[in-house]
Write a protein that holds these residues in place. Structure first.
Motif, PDB file in Angstrom:
ATOM      1  N   UNK A 246      -6.155   0.274   2.197  1.00 52.27           N
ATOM      2  CA  UNK A 246      -5.772   1.554   2.810  1.00 52.27           C
ATOM      3  C   UNK A 246      -4.258   1.746   2.780  1.00 52.27           C
ATOM      4  N   UNK A 247      -3.525   0.675   3.075  1.00 42.44           N
ATOM      5  CA  UNK A 247      -2.064   0.811   3.071  1.00 42.44           C
ATOM      6  C   UNK A 247      -1.384  -0.546   2.928  1.00 42.44           C
ATOM      7  N   UNK A 248      -0.186  -0.490   2.423  1.00 44.37           N
ATOM      8  CA  UNK A 248       0.700  -1.658   2.429  1.00 44.37           C
ATOM      9  C   UNK A 248       1.540  -1.545   3.693  1.00 44.37           C
ATOM     10  N   UNK A 249       1.632  -2.619   4.432  1.00 47.88           N
ATOM     11  CA  UNK A 249       2.404  -2.579   5.684  1.00 47.88           C
ATOM     12  C   UNK A 249       3.787  -3.170   5.459  1.00 47.88           C
ATOM     13  N   UNK A 250       4.769  -2.605   6.139  1.00 49.47           N
ATOM     14  CA  UNK A 250       6.158  -3.023   5.965  1.00 49.47           C
ATOM     15  C   UNK A 250       6.680  -3.639   7.262  1.00 49.47           C
ATOM     16  N   UNK A 251       7.378  -4.755   7.143  1.00 50.65           N
ATOM     17  CA  UNK A 251       8.020  -5.336   8.327  1.00 50.65           C
ATOM     18  C   UNK A 251       9.438  -4.789   8.485  1.00 50.65           C
ATOM     19  N   UNK A 252      10.060  -4.469   7.371  1.00 47.74           N
ATOM     20  CA  UNK A 252      11.367  -3.802   7.382  1.00 47.74           C
ATOM     21  C   UNK A 252      11.359  -2.783   6.248  1.00 47.74           C
ATOM     22  N   UNK A 253      12.414  -2.062   6.098  1.00 47.20           N
ATOM     23  CA  UNK A 253      12.507  -1.100   4.995  1.00 47.20           C
ATOM     24  C   UNK A 253      12.355  -1.794   3.644  1.00 47.20           C
ATOM     25  N   UNK A 254      12.831  -3.028   3.581  1.00 51.53           N
ATOM     26  CA  UNK A 254      12.912  -3.705   2.289  1.00 51.53           C
ATOM     27  C   UNK A 254      11.849  -4.778   2.081  1.00 51.53           C
ATOM     28  N   UNK A 255      10.954  -4.947   3.038  1.00 52.40           N
ATOM     29  CA  UNK A 255      10.022  -6.059   2.902  1.00 52.40           C
ATOM     30  C   UNK A 255       8.632  -5.680   3.409  1.00 52.40           C
ATOM     31  N   UNK A 256       7.650  -5.915   2.535  1.00 53.63           N
ATOM     32  CA  UNK A 256       6.260  -5.689   2.942  1.00 53.63           C
ATOM     33  C   UNK A 256       5.742  -6.910   3.679  1.00 53.63           C
ATOM     34  N   UNK A 257       4.885  -6.658   4.656  1.00 54.74           N
ATOM     35  CA  UNK A 257       4.286  -7.778   5.388  1.00 54.74           C
ATOM     36  C   UNK A 257       2.881  -8.090   4.892  1.00 54.74           C
ATOM     37  N   UNK A 291       1.931   6.146  -1.873  1.00 54.03           N
ATOM     38  CA  UNK A 291       2.117   7.407  -1.131  1.00 54.03           C
ATOM     39  C   UNK A 291       1.550   7.316   0.295  1.00 54.03           C
ATOM     40  N   UNK A 292       0.392   6.698   0.426  1.00 49.11           N
ATOM     41  CA  UNK A 292      -0.230   6.707   1.759  1.00 49.11           C
ATOM     42  C   UNK A 292       0.244   5.543   2.641  1.00 49.11           C
ATOM     43  N   UNK A 293       1.123   4.701   2.095  1.00 50.34           N
ATOM     44  CA  UNK A 293       1.693   3.612   2.901  1.00 50.34           C
ATOM     45  C   UNK A 293       2.929   4.140   3.622  1.00 50.34           C
TER      46      UNK A 293
END
Lengths: 537, 154
Positions: A246-257, A291-293
């Motif tokens: 469904x989505x990629x999750x981000x911990x910061x602007x520059x890093x996906x969790x 787009x949907x992340x």
């Protein structure tokens, strides 16, 4: 759950990348998420069913047609040109490689310099020379039969298998091309040949049923993935089916969790943490996922601050021109299911400003169908006259198109029958295309006339999305594209796009071999990064 | 083709194909080659036809009934018209092509006979029309230095 590498999708980009990572470290932790299910391969009953009925076991796992009056359909076409989705891709383990023809061309050096040569589009941030070694590795990985001397591009290694000889059906085409001074050669085709090395992949047995090869001789990523899981001794490789991200999750602007995916049969969302996320979900689903992340870090989706994700959507228009011959004394008929003769004569620097094109001689013409004649109750003498009589020849191929910012793929919001978010395609063919198509037709008709054959009036042209690409195109900086030369999303440290979406432009040839080469190159890049990180620790 | 055969859940409970049913289907297969004069010696393909029928039943259990029906229909037609005329009617009757099939003959034509036609061609019946290879025929590998398993030009 936490993994080192999370790969979204299971087509050639995913499979080649996983293999490269595991070759360096067999204990690498890799989770592959596939939105579709799986189809049993190399099964005698399914194969025989295909032989007698034409039905393929993966037919149900494709997009429905666009909605029509009285038919709900799926997805939406918004632009001036209908880019069909139905039949263009398959949602199963192995992705669309389960049904591809296997044309395995390399791009030519000039394709990487589209803007420099023509002022159109952009240049790739890498050159042909940089990708060339990976092209060779990709040809070995997917098992290409070809002839090095007629491939038309510089190469440092031979094909792993020799080219299939020309069929008798190729004779009139070859003779006409020779008469006109048009260069032709053997089709580089993803069919395993006979090898002295140990291989789990059987050589092509020329069954003519390549869309469901009973031996797995045509590259299909699911065969490779099945082998990797069954025999590869990769304890930390896991593939989960029916898992729609469904989505990629981000911990910061520059890093996906990590990601959130929906387990279709468990009916629940699952969170996975990952050190690096590889989006290998094809040219349409990959940008849709970015787009949907959306998050506070990326309000318009990952890598989409400049509204470039999903833009520059193109596909290569596929043409089929026909011509009639008055008689068929050699009783030419389909003896193979893949083309053995092609021409890249018009896939040249000279043609690049207007759009290059390639030509293939399809094995399906003359389209003699003995089974349908017998099944209709025709008698032997009638069938003999049918085989000997007037037939229609064909030449097929693709024409290069340059992407336009206004052409876009995006999420449509509704869910399709497989639990995935539907697709909105907004595409309008270039204004110059119709004139170019007439020029291409004139060139092809000259070949027919040299046979001699009489060109038929109505050409076939399809804008189906089979070769869609460029939707997160690779660029030197974030103002021109979404990902960098290492396929990493601009501005994000650990999200990569490994699909046809990554292409900066497409040339006129099928994208699969180039994608396999990019995937292997990405594998080396990630392996180097892992080595550096380990050394630092 | 080294993987197990795909199975429908209902097919496991079905009895094997009866000997007289298979014998009848074999006669039908042989008559395809006789009617179209495209297979002089079908004997080598007897076991392949049996496997084919088993696989059809495995995927679609209703084929078990189709084959039983086909024997019954052909027994009746042969008794009524004689063997050659019975098969000629089966192979050529235009009414038997109406879809969906609404008569026993149409069902046998479309679900049994026409599938056997396609399978017979793939087993080698196509060669009568001049080709060396065919879509569905296992022609064999191209081994460099040896003739390709299809008609070539160089």
């Amino acid at each position: 759950m936490k993994v080192e590498t999370l790969i979204i999708g299971s087509g050639v980009g995913a499979a080649a990348l996983a293999q490269r990572l595991l070759a360096k470290n067999p204990r690498a932790s890799i989770l592959m998420l596939e939105a579709g299910g799986s189809v049993k391969m190399k099964d005698a009953a399914l194969w025989q069913n295909y032989v007698v009925s034409g039905n393929l076991p993966y037919d149900p796992y494709q997009d429905a047609d666009y909605p029509e009056r009285g038919q709900p359909g799926e997805n939406v076409s918004l632009g001036g040109t209908v880019m069909g989705l139905s039949g263009s891709r398959v949602f199963t383990l192995g992705g669309t490689t389960i049904h591809w023809d296997g044309w395995s061309f390399r791009l030519k050096p000039e394709d990487f310099r589209l803007y420099s040569n023509t002022g159109q589009g952009i240049d790739w941030p890498i050159g042909y020379d940089e990708l060339e070694p990976y092209y060779g590795q990709a040809e070995h990985y997917i098992g290409v039969s070809g002839e090095a001397k007629d491939c038309g591009v510089p190469r440092s290694t031979p094909y792993p298998f020799p080219a299939f000889p020309y069929t008798l059906e190729d004779q009139p085409v070859a003779a006409a091309m020779e008469k006109l001074g048009i260069a032709y050669g053997h089709m580089p085709i993803a069919r395993h040949g006979v090898t002295e090395t140990t291989s789990t992949h059987a050589p092509c047995q020329t069954t003519g049923t390549c869309l469901y090869c009973p031996f797995g001789a045509r590259y299909s990523a699911n065969n490779f993935l099945n082998d990797m899981v069954a025999w590869g001794a990769y304890p930390n490789l896991e593939i989960r089916l029916n898992s729609f991200v469904k989505e990629i999750t981000m911990s910061t602007k520059h890093r996906a969790s990590g990601v959130v995916y929906h387990d279709r049969f468990a009916g629940k969302d699952v969170v996975v943490e990952a050190e690096q996320v590889i989006v290998a979900a094809g040219a349409l689903e990959s940008p849709k996922l970015l787009q949907r992340s959306r998050s506070s870090h990326w309000a318009n989706g990952i890598g989409n601050d400049l509204d470039l994700v999903g833009r520059y959507l193109i596909t290569q228009p596929y043409y089929a021109f026909s011509a009639d011959i008055a008689a068929n004394p050699a009783r030419l008929q389909p003896e193979m299911a893949f083309a053995t003769l092609c021409s890249r004569h018009f896939d040249s620097v000279e043609e690049q400003p207007k759009g290059k094109f390639v030509i293939g001689n399809p094995p399906s013409a003359p389209a003699i169908n003995l089974a349908s004649q017998m099944q209709a109750g025709r008698r032997r003498a009638d069938i003999d006259r049918y085989v000997d009589g007037t037939q229609q020849l064909q030449l097929i191929g693709q024409i290069e198109i340059v992407g336009d910012w206004k052409d876009r793929v995006s999420n449509y919001g509704k869910m399709n029958s497989m639990g995935m978010i539907e697709t909105a395609i907004d595409f309008t063919k270039p204004a110059s295309f119709d004139a170019r198509f007439v020029e291409v037709q004139a060139r092809i008709n000259r070949i027919f006339e040299a046979m001699p054959a009489t060109p038929a009036a109505n050409p076939f042209l399809s804008w189906r999305a089979d070769h869609s690409c460029c939707t997160t195109r690779m660029s030197t900086d974030e103002t021109q594209g979404v990902i960098d030369r290492d396929l990493k999303v601009h501005g994000v440290d650990n999200v990569y796009v490994c699909s046809n979406a990554a292409f900066s432009s497409s040339g006129s040839v099928n994208p699969t071999l180039t994608l396999a080469a990019l995937a292997l190159r990405l594998g080396d890049h990630l392996n180097k990064s892992t080595t550096k990180a380990s050394a630092a620790r | 083709m080294y993987q197990l055969t795909e199975k429908h859940p209902l097919s496991a409970g079905l009895p094997p194909i009866a000997e007289d049913v298979f014998a009848s289907m074999w006669r039908l297969f042989v008559h395809i080659g006789k009617f179209w004069n495209n297979m002089d010696d079908p004997a080598p393909y007897r076991s392949q036809l049996y496997t084919f029928m088993c696989n059809r039943i495995s995927l679609y259990p209703i084929y078990h009934e189709y084959y039983i029906l086909a024997k019954k229909v052909m027994d009746e037609l042969i008794a009524e018209r004689g063997e050659d005329a019975a098969y000629e009617l089966l192979f050529t009757d235009a009414g038997a092509l109406q879809t969906p099939p609404k008569t026993p003959l149409a069902l046998v034509r479309q679900c049994v006979s026409n599938e056997f036609v396609a399978w017979q061609l793939a087993l080698g019946g196509f060669k009568a029309w001049g080709a060396e290879n065919y879509c569905g025929y296992i022609g064999g590998a191209f081994i460099p230095g040896q003739p390709a398993p299809y008609r070539t030009w160089s």
